[in-house]
Design an enzyme around this catalytic site. Structure first.
Site: not given
Ligand code: ARG
Length: 490
Positions: A162, A283, A289, A296
């Site tokens: 979970h 970024s 970043k 992804e």
């Protein structure tokens, strides 16, 4: 005198007018099936060789056809011949180019064959190549995970259910879970590779042929293990396309689950891993970043596989026997799905190598979650307490530790005994995360010696895969083409 057709085609005798250009473009598959060119040439070589063996093709015609096809194949492979034109499909292109080179003999190649059995054959050969390539890529990634696992057998970390910290485990155990999923993928890809090796050449358009052909010879030359049992079934079947798409989609799905973890683990919140600069992106606005973009995209691209599979299932449903143009819709989703799986496996391998694990952070995460409460209950069971009661008592010990703001292993024995009367001095061996993992020696468990066994087993699996790859040779007819033996013993 009739006008020469504007676009080359394999039919036309009964037509009085040219196909409307819009419909020519709409029905053409050449823009996407040209990638089958080498496979279709190999299929044609096998067919021509079989016809020659059966005496359907004379020796001079066989020389012209086999020689011509072989030359085209060599030039395509060496990129000396560009596969382009206004042809309706790759099969038409090949026959046109062959005719330009060997003249009338080219017209004999299509004896006892139709494009229906031809296209299925080319696609089967293509799928087998693509699956073999996926297996090779998958085993490379498996080896990265295996090597990392071997180095982290005693890197303690929380295991999750979970997405909540659940029980102590090791990084090795975790990485191996991904490696085993990929192992199942590899076996599935191999199975589909086998399934796709059904020879359908000789089924004709749907109803076979009156020529004395020997499809088992075609099968031999293609390196296929079986011959169609029914000509109608042969040209209608696309199960191998669905199976290949499903196998590739499962690879993508498994990679997406791993990629999601890479994203999670590289957050400041988790901090279990860091990405080397060569595998992260920045970024354009926020200078600080460091984004896990490859992970992804691997996660996102899994959607393509599922989409392709849905398209294929939908396109095939309700199609009457045997060949219908709906079947032409099998190619683009299949190609996309196989291409995506190949690209994701390759990217995942590079990404996996660029991950640095923060085992210190993993160790820290073992505090505060009372992850050894199950081990406490198991300890009590060994002392004769029924599991349900032990569960209750261990729960009380957790409440006590929570109130005191300490770990389970920091509870004094008298406090522990308040909750768990059967607890003795030796209970502490079960309460530390390390002790807990070392005790979980059950089959496939995280105890370091069990993980060592798994690594051993995985090494055998990898070896079996490597042996399969080495044995998955190109079709005999392709080797004969490379070695100039196409006319041997004719
Ligand atoms: N381009 C077709 C396909 O990909 C080849 C088979 C065409 N057969 C036919 N009867 N029109 O399915």
């Amino acid at each position: 005198m009739d006008e020469a057709p504007r676009t080359p085609r394999l039919w036309g005798g009964r037509f009085g007018a040219e196909l409307d250009p819009t419909l020519h473009r709409f029905t053409a598959s050449f823009p996407f099936d040209r990638r089958l060119v080498r496979h279709d040439l190999v299929g044609s070589l096998a067919h021509a060789r079989m016809l020659a063996e059966c005496g359907v093709l004379s020796r001079p015609d066989a020389e012209a056809v086999l020689g011509g096809l072989s030359a085209i194949l060599r030039e395509v492979e060496e990129q000396r011949l560009v596969v382009s034109g206004d042809d309706e499909d790759v099969h038409t292109w090949i026959e046109r180019v062959l005719r330009e080179r060997v003249g009338e003999a080219a017209g004999r190649l299509h004896t006892a064959r139709s494009r229906n059995d031809q296209v299925s054959t080319a696609l089967r050969l293509y799928v087998r190549d693509a699956l073999r390539d996926l297996v090779a890529r998958a085993v490379a990634l498996q080896e990265v995970w295996r090597d990392q696992a071997a180095a982290f057998r005693e890197a303690w970390m929380p295991g999750y259910t979970h997405l909540q910290r659940a029980q102590p485990s090791t990084l090795a155990h975790h990485l191996l879970a991904h490696a085993w999923a990929l192992n199942a993928d590899i076996r599935r890809l191999q199975h589909v590779h086998h399934q796709a090796g059904l020879c359908v050449l000789g089924a004709g358009a749907l109803a076979g042929t009156s020529h004395p052909i020997r499809p088992e010879r075609t099968a031999y030359w293609l390196g296929f293990s079986a011959v169609f049992p029914n000509s109608l079934y042969a040209v209608a079947d696309r199960d191998f396309v669905l199976e290949a798409a499903f196998a590739a989609t499962l690879v993508l799905l498994h990679l997406s689950r791993w990629a999601e973890e890479v994203v999670l683990w590289t957050t400041l919140e988790f901090g279990f891993a860091e990405l080397s600069d060569s595998v992260a992106k920045g970024s354009s606005l926020m200078p600080q970043k460091k984004n896990p973009e490859a992970a992804e995209l691997i996660r996102g691209k899994a959607g393509r596989g599922a989409g392709a599979l849905a398209s294929l299932l939908t396109a095939l449903k309700g199609v009457p026997l045997a060949y219908n143009s709906d079947l032409q819709e099998d190619k683009e989703p299949l190609f996309d799905c196989l291409d995506t799986a190949a690209a994701c496996l390759e990217a995942a391998t590079v990404l996996a190598r660029g991950i640095r694990f923060r085992t210190d952070r993993m160790r820290e995460a073992l505090r505060g979650g009372f992850l050894t409460a199950t081990d406490l209950a198991d300890y009590l069971v060994r002392r004769g307490v029924p599991f349900r009661t032990a569960h209750e008592q261990a729960g009380r010990a957790v409440r006590e530790a929570e109130q005191r703001g300490c770990e389970l292993w920091e509870l004094p024995l008298d406090a522990l005994r308040q909750a768990c009367p059967q607890a003795g001095e030796d209970v502490y061996e079960s309460l530390s995360p390390e002790g807990s993992v070392r005790q979980r020696r059950s089959l496939g468990g995280p105890a370091p010696e069990r993980v060592a066994e798994q690594l051993e087993r995985l090494a055998q699996e990898v070896e079996a895969t490597r042996a399969w790859l080495a044995a998955a040779l190109p079709p005999p007819v392709y080797r004969a083409h490379r070695e100039g033996r196409l006319l041997e013993k004719l």
